[in-house]
Design an enzyme around this catalytic site. Structure first.
Site, PDB file in Angstrom:
ATOM      1  N   LYS A  51       0.841  -1.208   0.000  1.00 39.23           N
ATOM      2  CA  LYS A  51       0.000   0.000   0.000  1.00 39.23           C
ATOM      3  C   LYS A  51       0.873   1.255   0.000  1.00 39.23           C
ATOM      4  O   LYS A  51       2.085   1.177   0.318  1.00 39.23           O
ATOM      5  CB  LYS A  51      -0.920  -0.014   1.229  1.00 39.23           C
ATOM      6  CG  LYS A  51      -0.183  -0.015   2.560  1.00 39.23           C
ATOM      7  CD  LYS A  51      -1.128  -0.350   3.716  1.00 39.23           C
ATOM      8  CE  LYS A  51      -0.393  -0.337   5.037  1.00 39.23           C
ATOM      9  NZ  LYS A  51      -1.226  -0.821   6.144  1.00 39.23           N
ATOM     10  N   TYR A 272      14.448  30.368   8.800  1.00 42.44           N
ATOM     11  CA  TYR A 272      13.191  31.065   9.075  1.00 42.44           C
ATOM     12  C   TYR A 272      13.027  31.402  10.552  1.00 42.44           C
ATOM     13  O   TYR A 272      13.352  30.593  11.424  1.00 42.44           O
ATOM     14  CB  TYR A 272      11.994  30.194   8.652  1.00 42.44           C
ATOM     15  CG  TYR A 272      11.692  30.263   7.170  1.00 42.44           C
ATOM     16  CD1 TYR A 272      11.278  31.470   6.583  1.00 42.44           C
ATOM     17  CD2 TYR A 272      11.805  29.143   6.371  1.00 42.44           C
ATOM     18  CE1 TYR A 272      10.994  31.534   5.224  1.00 42.44           C
ATOM     19  CE2 TYR A 272      11.517  29.201   5.011  1.00 42.44           C
ATOM     20  CZ  TYR A 272      11.120  30.400   4.451  1.00 42.44           C
ATOM     21  OH  TYR A 272      10.841  30.470   3.105  1.00 42.44           O
TER      22      TYR A 272
HETATM   23  C1  PLP Z   1      -0.445  -1.789   6.858  1.00 41.95           C
HETATM   24  C2  PLP Z   1      -1.006  -3.112   7.195  1.00 41.95           C
HETATM   25  C3  PLP Z   1      -0.173  -4.234   7.317  1.00 41.95           C
HETATM   26  C4  PLP Z   1       1.333  -4.150   7.286  1.00 41.95           C
HETATM   27  O1  PLP Z   1       1.790  -3.671   8.512  1.00 41.95           O
HETATM   28  P1  PLP Z   1       3.359  -3.557   8.863  1.00 41.95           P
HETATM   29  O2  PLP Z   1       3.370  -3.124  10.266  1.00 41.95           O
HETATM   30  O3  PLP Z   1       3.910  -2.546   7.923  1.00 41.95           O
HETATM   31  O4  PLP Z   1       3.951  -4.891   8.632  1.00 41.95           O
HETATM   32  C5  PLP Z   1      -0.772  -5.474   7.505  1.00 41.95           C
HETATM   33  N1  PLP Z   1      -2.116  -5.589   7.601  1.00 41.95           N
HETATM   34  C6  PLP Z   1      -2.937  -4.531   7.531  1.00 41.95           C
HETATM   35  C7  PLP Z   1      -4.387  -4.723   7.662  1.00 41.95           C
HETATM   36  C8  PLP Z   1      -2.407  -3.254   7.339  1.00 41.95           C
HETATM   37  O5  PLP Z   1      -3.230  -2.197   7.292  1.00 41.95           O
END
Ligand code: PLP
Length: 377
Positions: A51, A272
């Site tokens: 993702k 800044y």
């Molecule tokens: C993002 C996510 C993962 C992966 O999690 P990590 O901590 O990056 O391994 C697995 N399952 C679900 C449902 C997620 O949303």
């Protein structure tokens, strides 16, 4: 590409595309991280969470590299990500949409052969209606909430779901899943609580395969592995297990060019708001990456970059497109206009920079921005 041109022994600061930073993604290290998880998980299998563009590293390149290591289960969060990824990987790889579908996306999803994770009765009914329309059975994964209150069938919907399953349906359930909220902390009570709830669910919905573990879950032991794990951050070199030493190999390194150097007298204001006032004469370098490139603004006067192993503290506020660092610790003339400094690499890990920025490796990775020249190795 002219990225191999050497300027006073240093890789040229700009590429033909004009970038002033290099994000190097080591696909071999990614593959080794995957294989490490595979061997820890066996006989359970390892999918991959890709993702958010594979946590910012490029979903297509990452998914193809993992496919070549045997990965066949790819998880995205949103349907739009599945639409982009589907043509990039072979047809025998399955893509799962963790957030499920928004109304209106069902037919496109079914026709693309993408598998939604159904999180509620509403999503179940939607998918079932799509199956009726298409006059076929459609595959899905069921996600249950085991105590995170984010996604998944809530407890109150389980009886009605079980009844719908008993009545027979046009949805083929590939496996059931849940997500751990505290898996990075092996000592957290929440892991056991969620495990107990998942066990109750497995009793209520017997006969289905289970997917439970994210990266942290892989390290909680066999009981958490189910038949298919869903690691994300561990693949990309992030620490899956909180405080302990990171067992994963780094995948990402980031080198950014120096745009200008100067010497300022004691009392000079830097950046800044004049938020930093030089306490002595200092030599400074301005580096071509800022908060728009994923260096969080809270690294102001806190973080650092490295040059030939020497720590160069960030001085003053992080700007949108640059940071200023103190190079007084380096012999004069060693770092010049065009030199590259290490933001992520052998001296500074993802976890180091995340700690300095009061955040987690996930946020650093996914924020890295698109102005860097990405080089896949
Ligand atoms: C993002 C996510 C993962 C992966 O999690 P990590 O901590 O990056 O391994 C697995 N399952 C679900 C449902 C997620 O949303």
């Amino acid at each position: 590409m002219d990225s191999d041109i050497l300027v006073s022994g240093i890789r040229a600061a700009t590429t033909t595309q004009g970038a002033t930073g290099y994000l190097t993604i080591d696909l071999a290290a990614l593959g080794r991280n995957y294989c490490k998880l595979v061997s820890m998980l066996a006989p359970a299998r390892a999918g991959a969470v890709v993702k958010a563009d594979a946590y910012g590293l490029g979903a297509e390149r990452v998914a193809r590299a993992l496919y070549n290591k045997g990965c066949r289960h790819f998880f995205v969060a949103q349907f739009v990500e599945a639409v982009r990824l589907r043509p990039a990987i072979a047809g025998d790889a399955q893509i799962f949409v963790l957030n499920g579908l928004q109304p209106g996306n069902e037919i496109a999803c079914a026709e693309m052969g993408v598998v939604p994770v159904l999180n509620s009765l509403a999503q179940w009914r939607q998918w079932s209606a799509a199956a009726r329309m298409l006059k076929r059975c459609l595959p899905a994964v069921l996600q249950f909430d085991t105590g995170m209150s984010r996604l998944g069938f809530p407890e109150q919907e389980r009886a009605e779901l079980a009844a719908a399953l008993r009545d027979g349906s046009n949805i083929e359930i590939l496996f059931i899943m849940s997500h751990l909220a505290s898996a990075d902390d092996a000592g957290s009570e929440q892991n056991g609580e969620q495990f107990a709830e998942m066990s109750r669910i497995a009793d209520e919905f017997p006969g289905f395969d289970i997917s439970f573990a994210n990266s942290g879950g892989v390290f909680l032991g066999d009981a958490y592995h189910g038949v298919l794990a869903r690691p994300g951050i561990a693949l990309y070199g992030g620490a899956p297990n909180g405080g302990e030493e990171n067992p994963m190999e780094p995948v990402v390194s980031l080198d950014v060019a120096v745009v200008q150097t100067r010497t300022v007298p004691s009392g000079a204001k830097v950046g800044y708001g004049g938020a930093h006032v030089a306490q002595r004469e200092m030599r400074l370098a301005t580096i071509a990456a800022g908060y728009a490139d994923g260096l969080p603004r809270c690294l102001s006067d806190r973080g650092a970059v490295y040059f030939k192993g020497v720590r160069l503290p960030i001085v003053g506020r992080v700007s949108m497109d640059s940071i200023t660092v103190d190079i007084s610790g380096l012999p004069e003339g060693t770092l010049t206009f065009g030199s590259l400094v290490e933001v992520l690499g052998s001296h500074q890990t993802l976890e180091d920079i995340a700690r300095d920025a009061d955040t987690i490796a996930y946020e650093i990775l996914t924020g890295l921005g698109d102005r860097y020249d990405r080089q896949y190795r």
